[in-house]
Motif scaffolding. Structure first.
Motif, mmCIF file in Angstrom:
data_model
loop_
_atom_site.group_PDB
_atom_site.id
_atom_site.type_symbol
_atom_site.label_atom_id
_atom_site.label_comp_id
_atom_site.label_asym_id
_atom_site.label_seq_id
_atom_site.Cartn_x
_atom_site.Cartn_y
_atom_site.Cartn_z
ATOM 1 N N THR A 7 0.828 -1.206 0.000
ATOM 2 C CA THR A 7 0.000 0.000 0.000
ATOM 3 C C THR A 7 0.864 1.257 0.000
ATOM 4 O O THR A 7 0.481 2.278 -0.581
ATOM 5 C CB THR A 7 -0.951 0.015 1.202
ATOM 6 N N SER A 33 0.673 4.246 -2.738
ATOM 7 C CA SER A 33 0.578 5.648 -2.335
ATOM 8 C C SER A 33 1.632 6.498 -3.029
ATOM 9 O O SER A 33 1.342 7.591 -3.544
ATOM 10 C CB SER A 33 0.739 5.775 -0.817
ATOM 11 N N GLN A 38 0.883 7.105 -6.674
ATOM 12 C CA GLN A 38 -0.093 8.176 -6.862
ATOM 13 C C GLN A 38 0.574 9.543 -6.813
ATOM 14 O O GLN A 38 0.300 10.424 -7.642
ATOM 15 C CB GLN A 38 -1.185 8.076 -5.791
ATOM 16 N N ALA A 52 -4.875 -2.316 -8.461
ATOM 17 C CA ALA A 52 -4.684 -0.873 -8.270
ATOM 18 C C ALA A 52 -3.419 -0.312 -8.900
ATOM 19 O O ALA A 52 -3.347 0.891 -9.168
ATOM 20 C CB ALA A 52 -4.693 -0.547 -6.769
ATOM 21 N N ARG A 85 -2.649 5.949 1.203
ATOM 22 C CA ARG A 85 -3.347 6.005 -0.074
ATOM 23 C C ARG A 85 -4.340 7.166 -0.113
ATOM 24 O O ARG A 85 -4.861 7.598 0.921
ATOM 25 C CB ARG A 85 -4.106 4.693 -0.304
ATOM 26 N N GLN A 86 -4.610 7.636 -1.323
ATOM 27 C CA GLN A 86 -5.604 8.705 -1.481
ATOM 28 C C GLN A 86 -6.980 8.266 -0.998
ATOM 29 O O GLN A 86 -7.782 9.094 -0.563
ATOM 30 C CB GLN A 86 -5.678 9.130 -2.946
ATOM 31 N N GLU A 87 -7.255 6.962 -1.065
ATOM 32 C CA GLU A 87 -8.535 6.465 -0.571
ATOM 33 C C GLU A 87 -8.708 6.778 0.913
ATOM 34 O O GLU A 87 -9.835 6.924 1.394
ATOM 35 C CB GLU A 87 -8.643 4.952 -0.798
ATOM 36 N N ARG A 94 -8.585 11.109 1.362
ATOM 37 C CA ARG A 94 -9.774 11.803 0.876
ATOM 38 C C ARG A 94 -10.975 11.648 1.808
ATOM 39 O O ARG A 94 -12.001 12.287 1.615
ATOM 40 C CB ARG A 94 -10.146 11.276 -0.518
ATOM 41 N N GLN A 124 -11.075 -1.187 0.145
ATOM 42 C CA GLN A 124 -12.005 -0.076 0.256
ATOM 43 C C GLN A 124 -13.051 -0.336 1.328
ATOM 44 O O GLN A 124 -13.406 0.552 2.098
ATOM 45 C CB GLN A 124 -12.686 0.184 -1.094
ATOM 46 N N ASP A 170 -13.996 1.770 4.772
ATOM 47 C CA ASP A 170 -15.358 2.208 5.093
ATOM 48 C C ASP A 170 -15.731 1.805 6.515
ATOM 49 O O ASP A 170 -16.325 2.595 7.267
ATOM 50 C CB ASP A 170 -16.359 1.610 4.098
ATOM 51 N N GLU A 172 -3.382 4.377 9.249
ATOM 52 C CA GLU A 172 -4.719 4.657 8.701
ATOM 53 C C GLU A 172 -5.705 4.970 9.813
ATOM 54 O O GLU A 172 -6.515 5.901 9.700
ATOM 55 C CB GLU A 172 -5.186 3.459 7.874
#
Length: 372
Positions: free
Chosen positions: A16, A20, A23, A52, A195-197, A200, A264, A268, A287
């Motif tokens: 991961t 990152s 990206q 990804a 990560r941008q996930e 954001r 993802q 969540d 995270e």
């Protein structure tokens, strides 16, 4: 710049981190031309990374860690013996990596704690500059937190970490917080790679979170310990992501459910949960810190790096270090958790894009100077 990655695939942290950084590199107008991912006969390149990562991926044999199937403890002796027994395959991998660097001619090679990277630059060094990135490299920092009374494990951890960054022009140590660079070690302290996930997402106020715990287990055998803790506190809902789950939702009882690994979906759940229970892998703890979640960090037995992560995470206030699934102690801790820890963590993390691009630019410039 054209950049080639080498990535260790043990767990999901280094993978991961590679996603990152890719990206960041691509947003800045540079190119990631591919990734060599270290695998073993028991561990292939994970699907989430294949899905990804938008550049060619080359699996290549690399020695992996060995765990006791009954105790889930890391077995250093077995790990070393298996690596020695695979010396011929390891040599073939080094040749494969070296040939690929010569053929693809990147401006920089970035190594995410993969042993093949350090060994390649030690025994058959390419002319392309190497940048090594990992949380492990804080082991070379005088402020690094480590368990007392484990001198042999500490020296072994430092040795393996050193082997992964041999020949590196810059060594970037991922850290929970800002610390001084150590020029004598070529060591620069940088923020975690998220990560941008994750970045954001907007953190949820503690009063608005759902009342459940999120667990992440890197070894399926750890579910035995989790279920023991669950039986002691059956009133607490626990949603658990682990490598042994084969379906999106495997209901154990009214308050315990297992979930197959899904990056993802895991995020969540993390955004909505009250707190996180996990082995002390650096990535998952970061995270959780970014999203403002207190963490119960439980290092796997004999896993020195995770033991250090847990102590370091406790030092900066992201959660509680524990030797087992002690939910009673964790519940007592939750009201004391300081939400400002997450604010400070996010401020530090936002400096990462600049610092990583500066490091890659310095390395590429040095490589060009060396050729002229």
């Amino acid at each position: 710049m054209r950049i080639l990655f080498l990535v260790q695939s043990e767990g999901r942290g280094h993978l991961t981190q590679a996603l990152s950084l890719a990206q960041i590199i691509q947003e800045a107008g540079h190119e990631v031309i591919g990734a060599f991912v270290g695998i073993t006969p028991e561990r292939a390149v994970p699907t989430f990374f294949r899905d990804a990562f938008n550049a060619p991926i080359t699996p290549v044999f690399s020695p992996g860690l060995c765990y006791d199937s009954k105790t889930n403890a890391l077995n250093p002796l077995r790990t070393a013996l298996r690596a020695a027994g695979n010396s011929r395959a390891l040599w073939r991998s080094l040749r494969q990596v070296r040939n690929a660097i010569d053929r693809q001619r990147p401006d920089v090679v970035v190594n995410f704690c993969e042993l093949l990277g350090g060994l390649t630059y030690a025994v058959m060094p390419p002319s392309v500059p190497l940048v090594s990135i990992a949380h492990h490299y804080l082991a070379f920092h005088p402020n690094f937190q480590h368990p007392k009374g484990q001198w042999l494990y500490r020296q072994g951890f430092r040795l393996v970490s050193r082997l992964t960054c041999l020949g590196a022009r810059e060594i970037l140590a991922l850290s929970f917080d800002r610390q001084d660079d150590i020029p004598s070690e070529r060591l620069r302290v940088v923020p975690p790679l998220l990560r941008q996930e994750v970045t954001r997402m907007e953190p949820i106020e503690p009063k608005q979170t759902d009342d459940f715990l999120l667990a992440y287990l890197t070894q399926p055998g750890l579910t035995v310990e989790l279920e023991k803790a669950h039986r002691q506190y059956p009133e607490w809902r626990i949603d658990t992501f682990h490598a042994g789950a084969t379906a999106p939702d495997q209901v154990v009882d009214e308050t315990l459910t297992y979930h197959a690994i899904d990056g993802q979906r895991f995020l969540d759940f993390m955004r909505r949960c009250r707190a996180v229970v996990t082995t002390a892998g650096f990535e998952a703890v970061c995270e959780a810190a970014y999203l403002g979640k207190p963490v119960l960090m439980i290092p796997q037995p004999n896993h020195f790096e995770q033991a250090c992560n847990a102590l370091d995470g406790q030092r900066v206030g992201v959660g509680l270090a524990a030797k087992g699934f002690d939910l009673k102690q964790f519940m007592a801790y939750l009201p004391q958790h300081d939400p400002q820890v997450s604010v400070r963590f996010r401020t530090w993390q936002q400096e990462g894009k600049r610092l990583f691009l500066e490091a890659l630019t310095r390395a590429a410039a040095a490589g060009k100077r060396a050729k002229t």
